[in-house]
Enzyme design. Structure first.
Site: not given
Length: 547
Positions: A361, A332-333, A463
């Site tokens: 998410d 997904e990233e 992140h």
């Protein structure tokens, strides 16, 4: 999961958490779906969800500190999920696919003249995912920028934006695209490279107001969608506008240096499907399992993955009317690759069997908001409504939060996560879900609803390596986390109240639709042809990932 891996976990005193006995629900009474909903919601507990977070952290700690697709930590996470789902009685499949793995292992960004300035990574700038490896040192050239409100911008979207003066220079471009058009960061940088630029800077658009649209002003994280040949970074509107003004007034020399990896790697999706229920009426719930390469990803997206895993385990013996399918997405990233691959490779007849898709998410952000995807576009901002049926999904979530006395915020259907391929043009599967916030700053109005710290990100470790069970040890702002802990109970980088509440909301919604999808209108050709959301390859993840 390999025996050698289990032995390593045992040595770390975590095997009991990873593979310990779990309880599952007893069969629900077929005559009372309301009872089943209440029963499942009660059986999904914070403790049950949290043990999966501990497992994910243990896996990351044994895997170089991350659980990224294309690396051992992801494979071990997938093994863990698949093993427990299979043990619970689900039909488990692993769907393999290839993707472009991009990682920057180091970078620097500085102004050489006229004002020597060194910028801080992930504070003042961020390397755009899949940026080229190397160093660019040269004059900055603005490309079709617009600093006049409302700052409509198509900067860098057309090859004609670039004159001969760009060759051998660093192009600075503004975020933005024409209404209804698709112009990703990747296209801007590709156009700059084709015009001879040696580096690229993309600054935020600055449209709207900082108070109402903070995501259009601050530093944003983004991907180019695929490898490019020149180093490229993103900066905030303020930083970009200052560089443009200085370049228009004189000469600005910058240096961008990026150490980057870009190569094709293999990974998998994990799909677990109930062994009973109507196969022509499938209720799907999904979450991405991968982290960024430099973090354990405990909130993003350990929380969503752990919650749907626990819901699946507790729901295993419920004999539902409809078939239930849980998905843990890979890559997904790297731009929703796993979910896009899944949807793209489903025959139309199988797509038609999916009644709805629920996406989870980031559901435990430390400085949280209770975001519910805005299926009916009642907020009237950003992307339009989801496909028909999305409003009915939103109503179930809104009803749950109302029953708990909790306020909610409308989370825009921007395609930020794995629902994007499901709601995209030509697919039109209704979707909904929850989101507690990423890099956007919490406002005083938010604080009035949910408490927390105004001016700090919903997830201050978004992140970053500190998205772990030990955030301060991994670089988090210790004072900010002291502030958060004075008000909330945190489990590492996770707000336990937000996680518990959202896990209950997931259980409620999954069970509700597992027994009854009559509120979801039948799909039509017109619904499937929805064009308001761009195709999956043009979607963004977590805050302006692609455009």
């Amino acid at each position: 999961m390999s025996r050698s891996f289990i032995r390593r976990l045992c040595g770390a005193a975590t095997a009991a958490v990873l593979l310990g006995a779990f309880t599952v629900a007893t069969p629900a009474q077929a005559t009372s779906s309301n009872n089943a909903v209440k029963k499942l919601t009660k059986q999904v507990t914070l403790g049950g969800v949290s043990r999966h977070l501990v497992a994910f952290q243990a896996i990351a700690s044994l895997s170089g500190g991350n659980r990224a697709s294309g690396l051992p930590g992801y494979d071990r996470s997938a093994d863990y999920v698949a093993a427990l789902a299979k043990l619970a009685g689900y039909k488990v499949t692993r769907q393999p696919f290839s993707f472009t793995y991009c990682e920057d292992t180091g970078s620097s960004f500085r102004q050489i003249a006229p004002t020597p300035t060194t910028y801080v990574d992930q504070t003042d700038y961020d390397v755009l995912d899949c940026a080229g490896n190397g160093t660019a040192n040269g004059e900055v050239v603005p490309v079709d920028v617009n600093l006049t409100p409302p700052r409509d911008s198509t900067s860098g979207c057309e090859a004609s934006d670039f004159g001969p003066e760009v060759a051998g220079k660093i192009a600075i471009m503004q975020r933005g695209a024409a209404p209804g058009a698709t112009c990703g960061f990747g296209l801007k940088v590709q156009n700059a490279e084709a015009a001879g630029a040696i580096g690229a800077i993309i600054f935020n658009q600055g449209n709207g107001t900082p108070e109402a649209n903070p995501d259009r002003y601050g530093l944003f994280l983004g991907t180019l969608g695929g490898p490019v040949g020149i180093p490229a970074v993103s900066v905030s509107y303020e930083t970009g506008a200052a560089l443009v003004a200085a370049a228009q007034a004189g000469t600005v020399t910058m240096e961008i240096s990026v150490d980057a990896i870009s190569e094709t790697r293999d990974t998998t999706n994990v799909i677990a499907e109930s062994r009973w229920g109507d196969p022509n009426e499938v209720v799907m719930a999904g979450a991405h399992l991968d982290s960024e390469p430099d973090t354990a990803g405990i909130n993003d997206n350990g929380t969503g993955s752990a919650a749907i895993l626990e819901v699946a385990l507790q729901m295993a013996k419920f004999k539902t009317k409809n078939k239930v399918r849980f998905a843990w997405w890979g890559a997904e990233e790297s731009n929703l690759v796993g979910s896009t691959y899944y949807v793209a490779n489903l025959p139309q007849a199988e797509r038609d069997k999916i009644a709805l898709y629920l996406n989870f998410d980031m559901i435990g952000s430390p400085n949280y908001t209770f975001g519910v995807y805005d299926g009916d576009d009642s907020a009237g901002t950003g992307a339009p409504a989801g496909p028909p049926g999305s409003a009915e999904i939103e109503a179930v979530f809104e009803g749950f939060f109302a029953s708990r006395g909790e306020a909610t915020a409308a989370a825009d259907f921007t395609g930020r996560s794995d629902y994007g391929p499901f709601i995209a043009a030509g697919v039109g599967i209704p979707a909904g879900g929850l989101f507690t916030g990423a890099e956007v700053l919490k406002t005083p109005a938010d604080v009035a609803l949910w408490g927390g710290v105004a001016g700090a990100q919903y997830d201050p470790c978004y992140h970053d390596p500190c998205d772990s069970l030990t955030p301060e040890r991994n670089g988090a702002d210790a004072e900010l986390y002291r502030q958060l802990r004075r008000e909330y109970k945190l489990l590492g980088n996770v707000n336990t109240f937000a996680l518990e509440t959202n896990s209950d909301a997931i259980a409620t919604a999954v069970a509700t639709f597992a027994y009854d999808t009559s509120a979801i209108p039948p799909r039509t050709a017109a619904a499937s042809a929805r064009t308001a959301v761009a195709a999956p390859a043009a979607q963004d993840t977590h805050g302006s990932w692609l455009h």
